[in-house]
Design a protein around this motif. Structure first.
Motif, mmCIF file in Angstrom:
data_model
loop_
_atom_site.group_PDB
_atom_site.id
_atom_site.type_symbol
_atom_site.label_atom_id
_atom_site.label_comp_id
_atom_site.label_asym_id
_atom_site.label_seq_id
_atom_site.Cartn_x
_atom_site.Cartn_y
_atom_site.Cartn_z
ATOM 1 N N SER A 48 0.865 -1.173 0.000
ATOM 2 C CA SER A 48 0.000 0.000 0.000
ATOM 3 C C SER A 48 0.898 1.218 0.000
ATOM 4 O O SER A 48 1.883 1.259 0.737
ATOM 5 N N GLY A 49 0.595 2.181 -0.847
ATOM 6 C CA GLY A 49 1.458 3.348 -0.901
ATOM 7 C C GLY A 49 0.808 4.503 -1.620
ATOM 8 O O GLY A 49 -0.317 4.424 -2.082
ATOM 9 N N PHE A 50 1.571 5.570 -1.711
ATOM 10 C CA PHE A 50 1.091 6.800 -2.309
ATOM 11 C C PHE A 50 1.917 7.153 -3.531
ATOM 12 O O PHE A 50 3.114 6.876 -3.586
ATOM 13 N N GLY A 51 1.291 7.743 -4.520
ATOM 14 C CA GLY A 51 1.983 8.171 -5.727
ATOM 15 C C GLY A 51 1.468 9.532 -6.160
ATOM 16 O O GLY A 51 0.462 10.011 -5.668
ATOM 17 N N GLU A 52 2.155 10.133 -7.103
ATOM 18 C CA GLU A 52 1.770 11.465 -7.562
ATOM 19 C C GLU A 52 0.795 11.432 -8.728
ATOM 20 O O GLU A 52 0.141 12.418 -8.998
ATOM 21 N N SER A 53 0.724 10.309 -9.431
ATOM 22 C CA SER A 53 -0.161 10.228 -10.594
ATOM 23 C C SER A 53 -0.717 8.810 -10.713
ATOM 24 O O SER A 53 -0.197 7.869 -10.116
ATOM 25 N N ILE A 54 -1.756 8.670 -11.519
ATOM 26 C CA ILE A 54 -2.317 7.342 -11.776
ATOM 27 C C ILE A 54 -1.257 6.473 -12.440
ATOM 28 O O ILE A 54 -1.084 5.301 -12.087
ATOM 29 N N GLU A 55 -0.531 7.034 -13.397
ATOM 30 C CA GLU A 55 0.480 6.278 -14.123
ATOM 31 C C GLU A 55 1.572 5.771 -13.190
ATOM 32 O O GLU A 55 2.031 4.638 -13.320
ATOM 33 N N LEU A 56 1.998 6.596 -12.239
ATOM 34 C CA LEU A 56 3.026 6.184 -11.286
ATOM 35 C C LEU A 56 2.510 5.065 -10.392
ATOM 36 O O LEU A 56 3.209 4.075 -10.148
ATOM 37 N N CYS A 57 1.279 5.169 -9.928
ATOM 38 C CA CYS A 57 0.682 4.107 -9.111
ATOM 39 C C CYS A 57 0.600 2.813 -9.906
ATOM 40 O O CYS A 57 0.901 1.731 -9.381
ATOM 41 N N MET A 58 0.204 2.898 -11.172
ATOM 42 C CA MET A 58 0.108 1.698 -11.998
ATOM 43 C C MET A 58 1.490 1.087 -12.212
ATOM 44 O O MET A 58 1.645 -0.132 -12.219
ATOM 45 N N LYS A 59 2.525 1.931 -12.336
ATOM 46 C CA LYS A 59 3.886 1.425 -12.484
ATOM 47 C C LYS A 59 4.309 0.692 -11.221
ATOM 48 O O LYS A 59 4.912 -0.384 -11.291
ATOM 49 N N TYR A 60 4.010 1.240 -10.052
ATOM 50 C CA TYR A 60 4.340 0.563 -8.795
ATOM 51 C C TYR A 60 3.655 -0.802 -8.733
ATOM 52 O O TYR A 60 4.259 -1.788 -8.337
ATOM 53 N N ILE A 61 2.385 -0.846 -9.103
ATOM 54 C CA ILE A 61 1.644 -2.114 -9.082
ATOM 55 C C ILE A 61 2.278 -3.112 -10.045
ATOM 56 O O ILE A 61 2.463 -4.284 -9.712
ATOM 57 N N ASP A 62 2.633 -2.663 -11.249
ATOM 58 C CA ASP A 62 3.250 -3.548 -12.223
ATOM 59 C C ASP A 62 4.607 -4.038 -11.732
ATOM 60 O O ASP A 62 4.944 -5.217 -11.871
ATOM 61 N N ASP A 63 5.405 -3.148 -11.133
ATOM 62 C CA ASP A 63 6.709 -3.536 -10.589
ATOM 63 C C ASP A 63 6.543 -4.576 -9.493
ATOM 64 O O ASP A 63 7.286 -5.554 -9.417
ATOM 65 N N LEU A 64 5.558 -4.381 -8.613
ATOM 66 C CA LEU A 64 5.316 -5.341 -7.529
ATOM 67 C C LEU A 64 4.893 -6.689 -8.089
ATOM 68 O O LEU A 64 5.329 -7.738 -7.611
ATOM 69 N N ARG A 65 4.048 -6.667 -9.114
ATOM 70 C CA ARG A 65 3.607 -7.910 -9.733
ATOM 71 C C ARG A 65 4.796 -8.651 -10.327
ATOM 72 O O ARG A 65 4.981 -9.846 -10.126
ATOM 73 N N PHE A 66 5.643 -7.938 -11.051
ATOM 74 C CA PHE A 66 6.820 -8.550 -11.676
ATOM 75 C C PHE A 66 7.770 -9.099 -10.617
ATOM 76 O O PHE A 66 8.226 -10.233 -10.699
ATOM 77 N N ASN A 67 8.062 -8.308 -9.596
ATOM 78 C CA ASN A 67 9.006 -8.721 -8.556
ATOM 79 C C ASN A 67 8.486 -9.876 -7.716
ATOM 80 O O ASN A 67 9.265 -10.641 -7.162
ATOM 81 N N SER A 68 7.160 -10.016 -7.599
ATOM 82 C CA SER A 68 6.601 -11.095 -6.786
ATOM 83 C C SER A 68 6.734 -12.450 -7.466
ATOM 84 O O SER A 68 6.614 -13.486 -6.835
ATOM 85 N N ARG A 69 7.002 -12.456 -8.761
ATOM 86 C CA ARG A 69 7.109 -13.718 -9.497
ATOM 87 C C ARG A 69 8.545 -14.184 -9.645
ATOM 88 O O ARG A 69 8.801 -15.228 -10.217
ATOM 89 N N ILE A 70 9.505 -13.408 -9.171
ATOM 90 C CA ILE A 70 10.933 -13.780 -9.307
ATOM 91 C C ILE A 70 11.292 -14.820 -8.262
ATOM 92 O O ILE A 70 10.892 -14.783 -7.157
#
Length: 70
Positions: A48-70
């Protein structure tokens, strides 16, 4: 990733969906906060976190998804 508009915690938000139609998390506008948007994820990871834009939040979510599968 795709986003579907939804009301989240009583505010404007989006459910974030993968290309495979898995729900990855959600982003919503925070009413009285220094950051315009907040994101939350769920599944095999929890974040759970805070971001400055929708795009930044979506990038965080995508990064977390990618990193969780490593």
């Amino acid at each position: 990733m795709k986003k579907i508009e939804a009301k989240i915690y009583g505010n404007v938000g989006w459910i974030i969906i993968s290309e495979e139609d898995d729900v990855l998390g959600f982003v919503w506008r925070t009413p009285k906060n220094s950051y315009p948007f907040r994101y939350e994820t769920f599944g095999s990871y929890s974040e759970s976190g805070f971001g400055e834009s929708i795009e930044l939040c979506m990038k965080y979510i995508d990064d977390l998804r990618f990193n969780s599968r490593i």
